[in-house]
Write a protein that holds these residues in place. Sequence first.
Motif, PDB file in Angstrom:
ATOM      1  N   MET A  88      50.463  -8.827 -21.642  1.00 11.72           N
ATOM      2  CA  MET A  88      50.198  -8.560 -20.225  1.00 11.72           C
ATOM      3  C   MET A  88      49.807  -7.104 -20.017  1.00 11.72           C
ATOM      4  O   MET A  88      50.422  -6.193 -20.579  1.00 11.72           O
ATOM      5  N   LEU A  89      48.774  -6.898 -19.208  1.00  9.51           N
ATOM      6  CA  LEU A  89      48.349  -5.571 -18.779  1.00  9.51           C
ATOM      7  C   LEU A  89      48.601  -5.467 -17.283  1.00  9.51           C
ATOM      8  O   LEU A  89      48.173  -6.329 -16.510  1.00  9.51           O
ATOM      9  N   VAL A  90      49.300  -4.410 -16.860  1.00  7.17           N
ATOM     10  CA  VAL A  90      49.650  -4.220 -15.451  1.00  7.17           C
ATOM     11  C   VAL A  90      48.982  -2.948 -14.947  1.00  7.17           C
ATOM     12  O   VAL A  90      49.270  -1.845 -15.430  1.00  7.17           O
ATOM     13  N   LEU A  91      48.078  -3.114 -13.980  1.00 10.02           N
ATOM     14  CA  LEU A  91      47.315  -1.997 -13.435  1.00 10.02           C
ATOM     15  C   LEU A  91      47.640  -1.796 -11.961  1.00 10.02           C
ATOM     16  O   LEU A  91      47.824  -2.759 -11.211  1.00 10.02           O
ATOM     17  N   GLY A  92      47.677  -0.540 -11.551  1.00 12.63           N
ATOM     18  CA  GLY A  92      47.811  -0.193 -10.145  1.00 12.63           C
ATOM     19  C   GLY A  92      46.850   0.930  -9.808  1.00 12.63           C
ATOM     20  O   GLY A  92      46.213   1.510 -10.695  1.00 12.63           O
ATOM     21  N   ALA A  93      46.734   1.237  -8.526  1.00 16.01           N
ATOM     22  CA  ALA A  93      45.812   2.283  -8.070  1.00 16.01           C
ATOM     23  C   ALA A  93      46.594   3.419  -7.421  1.00 16.01           C
ATOM     24  O   ALA A  93      47.501   3.187  -6.617  1.00 16.01           O
ATOM     25  N   GLU A  94      46.224   4.619  -7.779  1.00 15.85           N
ATOM     26  CA  GLU A  94      46.931   5.820  -7.312  1.00 15.85           C
ATOM     27  C   GLU A  94      47.013   5.890  -5.795  1.00 15.85           C
ATOM     28  O   GLU A  94      48.027   6.305  -5.233  1.00 15.85           O
ATOM     29  N   ASN A  95      45.955   5.449  -5.110  1.00 15.51           N
ATOM     30  CA  ASN A  95      45.879   5.605  -3.659  1.00 15.51           C
ATOM     31  C   ASN A  95      45.962   4.271  -2.917  1.00 15.51           C
ATOM     32  O   ASN A  95      45.448   4.145  -1.808  1.00 15.51           O
ATOM     33  N   LYS A 152      40.210  -5.874 -26.237  1.00  7.70           N
ATOM     34  CA  LYS A 152      39.839  -5.644 -27.639  1.00  7.70           C
ATOM     35  C   LYS A 152      41.060  -5.294 -28.477  1.00  7.70           C
ATOM     36  O   LYS A 152      41.154  -5.711 -29.642  1.00  7.70           O
ATOM     37  N   SER A 153      42.021  -4.581 -27.890  1.00  8.10           N
ATOM     38  CA  SER A 153      43.235  -4.243 -28.652  1.00  8.10           C
ATOM     39  C   SER A 153      44.062  -5.492 -28.961  1.00  8.10           C
ATOM     40  O   SER A 153      44.806  -5.509 -29.927  1.00  8.10           O
ATOM     41  N   GLN A 154      43.914  -6.513 -28.121  1.00  8.30           N
ATOM     42  CA  GLN A 154      44.621  -7.785 -28.332  1.00  8.30           C
ATOM     43  C   GLN A 154      43.774  -8.771 -29.137  1.00  8.30           C
ATOM     44  O   GLN A 154      44.191  -9.928 -29.317  1.00  8.30           O
ATOM     45  N   ASP A 155      42.611  -8.324 -29.596  1.00  9.74           N
ATOM     46  CA  ASP A 155      41.686  -9.172 -30.353  1.00  9.74           C
ATOM     47  C   ASP A 155      41.272 -10.387 -29.515  1.00  9.74           C
ATOM     48  O   ASP A 155      41.173 -11.504 -30.035  1.00  9.74           O
ATOM     49  N   LEU A 156      41.048 -10.160 -28.236  1.00 12.27           N
ATOM     50  CA  LEU A 156      40.628 -11.233 -27.332  1.00 12.27           C
ATOM     51  C   LEU A 156      39.160 -11.048 -26.934  1.00 12.27           C
ATOM     52  O   LEU A 156      38.636  -9.960 -26.980  1.00 12.27           O
ATOM     53  N   LYS A 194      54.712 -22.668 -15.533  1.00 11.83           N
ATOM     54  CA  LYS A 194      54.428 -24.016 -16.032  1.00 11.83           C
ATOM     55  C   LYS A 194      53.330 -24.066 -17.088  1.00 11.83           C
ATOM     56  O   LYS A 194      53.114 -25.115 -17.698  1.00 11.83           O
ATOM     57  N   HIS A 195      52.625 -22.955 -17.272  1.00 12.27           N
ATOM     58  CA  HIS A 195      51.464 -22.948 -18.157  1.00 12.27           C
ATOM     59  C   HIS A 195      51.522 -21.726 -19.078  1.00 12.27           C
ATOM     60  O   HIS A 195      52.227 -20.759 -18.798  1.00 12.27           O
ATOM     61  N   VAL A 196      50.735 -21.791 -20.144  1.00 14.63           N
ATOM     62  CA  VAL A 196      50.605 -20.647 -21.043  1.00 14.63           C
ATOM     63  C   VAL A 196      49.189 -20.085 -20.927  1.00 14.63           C
ATOM     64  O   VAL A 196      48.274 -20.762 -20.450  1.00 14.63           O
ATOM     65  N   ALA A 197      49.018 -18.852 -21.355  1.00 13.99           N
ATOM     66  CA  ALA A 197      47.709 -18.191 -21.333  1.00 13.99           C
ATOM     67  C   ALA A 197      47.651 -17.220 -22.502  1.00 13.99           C
ATOM     68  O   ALA A 197      48.685 -16.686 -22.928  1.00 13.99           O
ATOM     69  N   PRO A 198      46.451 -16.967 -23.027  1.00 16.52           N
ATOM     70  CA  PRO A 198      46.337 -16.012 -24.135  1.00 16.52           C
ATOM     71  C   PRO A 198      46.591 -14.574 -23.718  1.00 16.52           C
ATOM     72  O   PRO A 198      46.905 -13.727 -24.539  1.00 16.52           O
ATOM     73  N   GLY A 199      46.463 -14.292 -22.435  1.00 14.49           N
ATOM     74  CA  GLY A 199      46.710 -12.951 -21.920  1.00 14.49           C
ATOM     75  C   GLY A 199      46.565 -12.957 -20.412  1.00 14.49           C
ATOM     76  O   GLY A 199      45.881 -13.818 -19.840  1.00 14.49           O
ATOM     77  N   VAL A 200      47.236 -12.024 -19.747  1.00 12.03           N
ATOM     78  CA  VAL A 200      47.189 -11.913 -18.289  1.00 12.03           C
ATOM     79  C   VAL A 200      47.044 -10.453 -17.904  1.00 12.03           C
ATOM     80  O   VAL A 200      47.721  -9.581 -18.463  1.00 12.03           O
ATOM     81  N   ALA A 235      37.753  -1.234 -14.766  1.00 13.25           N
ATOM     82  CA  ALA A 235      37.210  -2.184 -15.753  1.00 13.25           C
ATOM     83  C   ALA A 235      37.422  -1.715 -17.188  1.00 13.25           C
ATOM     84  O   ALA A 235      37.745  -2.526 -18.075  1.00 13.25           O
ATOM     85  N   ASP A 236      37.241  -0.426 -17.449  1.00 13.97           N
ATOM     86  CA  ASP A 236      37.301   0.066 -18.828  1.00 13.97           C
ATOM     87  C   ASP A 236      38.663  -0.155 -19.491  1.00 13.97           C
ATOM     88  O   ASP A 236      38.712  -0.561 -20.661  1.00 13.97           O
ATOM     89  N   PRO A 237      39.792   0.078 -18.792  1.00 13.88           N
ATOM     90  CA  PRO A 237      41.080  -0.202 -19.443  1.00 13.88           C
ATOM     91  C   PRO A 237      41.264  -1.686 -19.771  1.00 13.88           C
ATOM     92  O   PRO A 237      41.940  -2.021 -20.750  1.00 13.88           O
ATOM     93  N   ILE A 238      40.675  -2.561 -18.960  1.00 16.14           N
ATOM     94  CA  ILE A 238      40.790  -3.993 -19.249  1.00 16.14           C
ATOM     95  C   ILE A 238      40.008  -4.340 -20.507  1.00 16.14           C
ATOM     96  O   ILE A 238      40.511  -5.056 -21.385  1.00 16.14           O
ATOM     97  N   VAL A 239      38.795  -3.813 -20.622  1.00 20.24           N
ATOM     98  CA  VAL A 239      37.987  -4.057 -21.834  1.00 20.24           C
ATOM     99  C   VAL A 239      38.718  -3.533 -23.067  1.00 20.24           C
ATOM    100  O   VAL A 239      38.819  -4.224 -24.091  1.00 20.24           O
ATOM    101  N   ALA A 240      39.251  -2.319 -22.959  1.00 21.78           N
ATOM    102  CA  ALA A 240      39.960  -1.730 -24.105  1.00 21.78           C
ATOM    103  C   ALA A 240      41.179  -2.566 -24.474  1.00 21.78           C
ATOM    104  O   ALA A 240      41.455  -2.792 -25.666  1.00 21.78           O
ATOM    105  N   TRP A 241      41.918  -3.041 -23.470  1.00 18.61           N
ATOM    106  CA  TRP A 241      43.096  -3.862 -23.733  1.00 18.61           C
ATOM    107  C   TRP A 241      42.718  -5.194 -24.367  1.00 18.61           C
ATOM    108  O   TRP A 241      43.373  -5.633 -25.326  1.00 18.61           O
TER     109      TRP A 241
END
Length: 267
Positions: A208-215, A263-267, A111-117, A255-261
Amino acid sequence: MNRSRFGDLEVLCRLPEGAARETPLLFVHGAYTGAWCWDEFFLRHFAAEGYAAYAVSLSGHGGSRGRAYLDSFSIADYVDDVAEVVAKLSVPPVLIGHSMGGMVLQKYLEKHVAPGVVLMSSVPPQGLLGSAFGLAFSKPNLMGDLNRIMGGGQPQMETLRHALFHEAVELERLQRYYHLCQPESHRAIWDMSLFDLPLVSRMQLPPMLVLGAENDVLIPPDQVRMTARRYGAEAHILPGLGHGMMMESDWRVAADPIVAWLKSQDL
């Protein structure tokens, strides 16, 4: 840390010392927790990176409204909570959701939009049943303890550690987390299992950035990959982390992959 009131919702906030980037961040917690889980490490880190960082406690959680009638809240109610906070920010935020919070954000996008998720160990769009069946067969004691937590019962401390972390969290810190955790809405759990799953056809998908954890034993990597495929994204499986990735000692691996993403999206 600033503790703000957005109506009857608790919102934690950390702001940069200098000028903030234009787009703020709004963090949405998972089941059994509240906004506090983001303030352990993430909020101050993202503020140091120049972002106004907010975290909401959904209705019935933390210091927000409705603790006395938690079981009445649905995933749709949690979506409304997010929309309420977003509406009070001067600029639409990037939305970052963990576990149940990721499911809330998927429903929000109907129902809504967002600049990134950003989805972190999110409940997949297919719902909880797949991971629940897998957990019931592979770790039945853990499944039983999680059910006791949902009902307000007393879990084994070691079970809690195994559910949330890959590292051997020291007992003092684990006990502090235990006392901050709380039951979850049975209605919301059923919504995520079967009754209110996301419909991708209704969404206007943002970056969209999708993250999971190995363990991660709760939302294992194969579930994360299913989520990524559904949204045409790449799954990033983070090494050495468990489900509670933002509270592990190695939280910067998440946290670091989120920061990098961002910045890559110019957000």
